[in-house]
Design a protein around this motif. Sequence first.
Motif, PDB file in Angstrom:
ATOM      1  N   VAL A   1      51.326  42.988 -12.489  1.00 24.52           N
ATOM      2  CA  VAL A   1      52.193  42.093 -13.275  1.00 24.52           C
ATOM      3  C   VAL A   1      51.705  40.642 -13.155  1.00 24.52           C
ATOM      4  CG1 VAL A   1      54.528  41.132 -13.387  1.00 24.52           C
ATOM      5  CG2 VAL A   1      54.204  43.600 -13.240  1.00 24.52           C
TER       6      VAL A   1
ATOM      7  N   GLY B   1      48.655  40.185 -15.306  1.00 25.45           N
ATOM      8  CA  GLY B   1      49.024  40.209 -16.722  1.00 25.45           C
ATOM      9  C   GLY B   1      49.747  38.941 -17.144  1.00 25.45           C
ATOM     10  N   ALA B   2      50.543  38.394 -16.239  1.00 27.41           N
ATOM     11  CA  ALA B   2      51.267  37.156 -16.573  1.00 27.41           C
ATOM     12  C   ALA B   2      50.276  36.003 -16.746  1.00 27.41           C
ATOM     13  CB  ALA B   2      52.290  36.836 -15.494  1.00 27.41           C
TER      14      ALA B   2
ATOM     15  N   ARG C   1      48.834  36.363 -20.034  1.00 30.93           N
ATOM     16  CA  ARG C   1      49.768  35.899 -21.080  1.00 30.93           C
ATOM     17  C   ARG C   1      49.667  34.387 -21.269  1.00 30.93           C
ATOM     18  NH1 ARG C   1      55.648  38.041 -19.959  1.00 30.93           N
ATOM     19  NH2 ARG C   1      56.102  36.826 -21.831  1.00 30.93           N
TER      20      ARG C   1
ATOM     21  N   HIS D   1      52.547  43.977 -18.960  1.00 32.45           N
ATOM     22  CA  HIS D   1      51.531  43.094 -18.385  1.00 32.45           C
ATOM     23  C   HIS D   1      50.151  43.755 -18.322  1.00 32.45           C
ATOM     24  CE1 HIS D   1      55.196  40.914 -17.794  1.00 32.45           C
ATOM     25  NE2 HIS D   1      54.408  39.843 -17.865  1.00 32.45           N
TER      26      HIS D   1
END
Length: 402
Positions: A136, A139-140, A143, A356
């Motif tokens: 996560v 993936g953040a 982003r 994510h």
Amino acid sequence: MSMLRSRLAYQTAGESHGPGLVITVLGMPAGVTVDLDLINDVLKRRQGGYGRGGRQKIETDTADILTGVRQGRTLGSPVTLFVKNKDSRLDDAERTPPVYRPRPGHADLAGSVKWLTTDCRDTLERASARETAARVAAGALARCLLRQVFEIETFGFVRQILDARTEVEVTEANWRDLVAARDASDTYTLDDATTEAQRAAIRAAKVDKDTVGGHVETHVFGCPPGIGSSMNWYERLDARLAAAIMGIQAFKAVQIGAGTRAGEVTGSQLHDPIRFDASKVDAPSLGFVRDTNNAGGTEGGMTNGQPVVVTGTMKPISTLLRGMPSIDLNTKEAQQSDYERSDVCAVSAAGVVMEHAVAFEIASAAMDKFGGDSVTETGDNYRRFLETARTLPLDPPEQTLA
Ligand code: EPS
């Protein structure tokens, strides 16, 4: 896959009850503004969801940035994040005892044979879904890049737990409103009635000392046509997404768009007719409009300008309070499987994890296409591509010169 062949890739390390999780992201361009609030917010959301176990009451996951960032912006060097485990006790033999009775469905049996031990703990510490916190965090960070340079956004939620399913449709027009609905739901689904039905399914499983799984969905908005490639199997975006998602603990299936329904209807019923709408030429779709999206935003392993829609299936967690028929690995005698503190349902968390994992693959494939060492260069490359694609057909001489 991204780890082997793409520039933007990540590696995680860490055991469930070790000192913490380390995430190294390679290939981030310089100049990405790192939104630590976003990273910490999604780490917190991963810990939540109705049906989670005692571990989440102990941990308050947040990321420390150890390398690769100066004054809030990436430098282009490897970015290392650290998520500390409060429940760190890996070397405490009393509090982290051996596990000899493998849980059906977990990595216990195969891992013990593979690493030639009868203590399943040597395997389960790394196989544990604790590691998804690292996924996560990576993936953040991806982003942050997707938003800043490509204006690409992701939206993940729970479609179904056991048989409790929301039929709310997610579109480009309504997804921002649905963020609030999802965040108000205890199970991260999209309406109150489904939240209640999912809570009831989880409660019933808990009473039965059992567990439940479900389906989670991620939608990606703002992708132009052409991310991914049909030239090589490993460059196909749908293949990359499937690999990333099947790499998440306890996932048993991935579907893109209509998924398995594609095998049950005719071509004319499945394929999404193409129109051109000149008023939408400035949108990421470049004006190529589809009134349906059974393809789930990918054709030929490339984005086609429609939202990317991915469904993942998480099996019920394999640690059951009631146990399952198993054996003692030392004696081979029939025994119920061991119980470790666990969750009754982690589908809500899985929705956050999949969103994510998808975000990272999209970012990695976008960097493969557009390149660049800094967000300025990557952004210039991206804008230039869109401008050129909008002018198609190119003049033949121009095409030769380009
Ligand atoms: C998890 C942490 C784990 C489990 C769960 C998810 O922590 P612990 O084993 O200390 O309770 O709660 O992991 C599993 C269900 C699993 O099978 O590994 C987490 O942080 O998500």
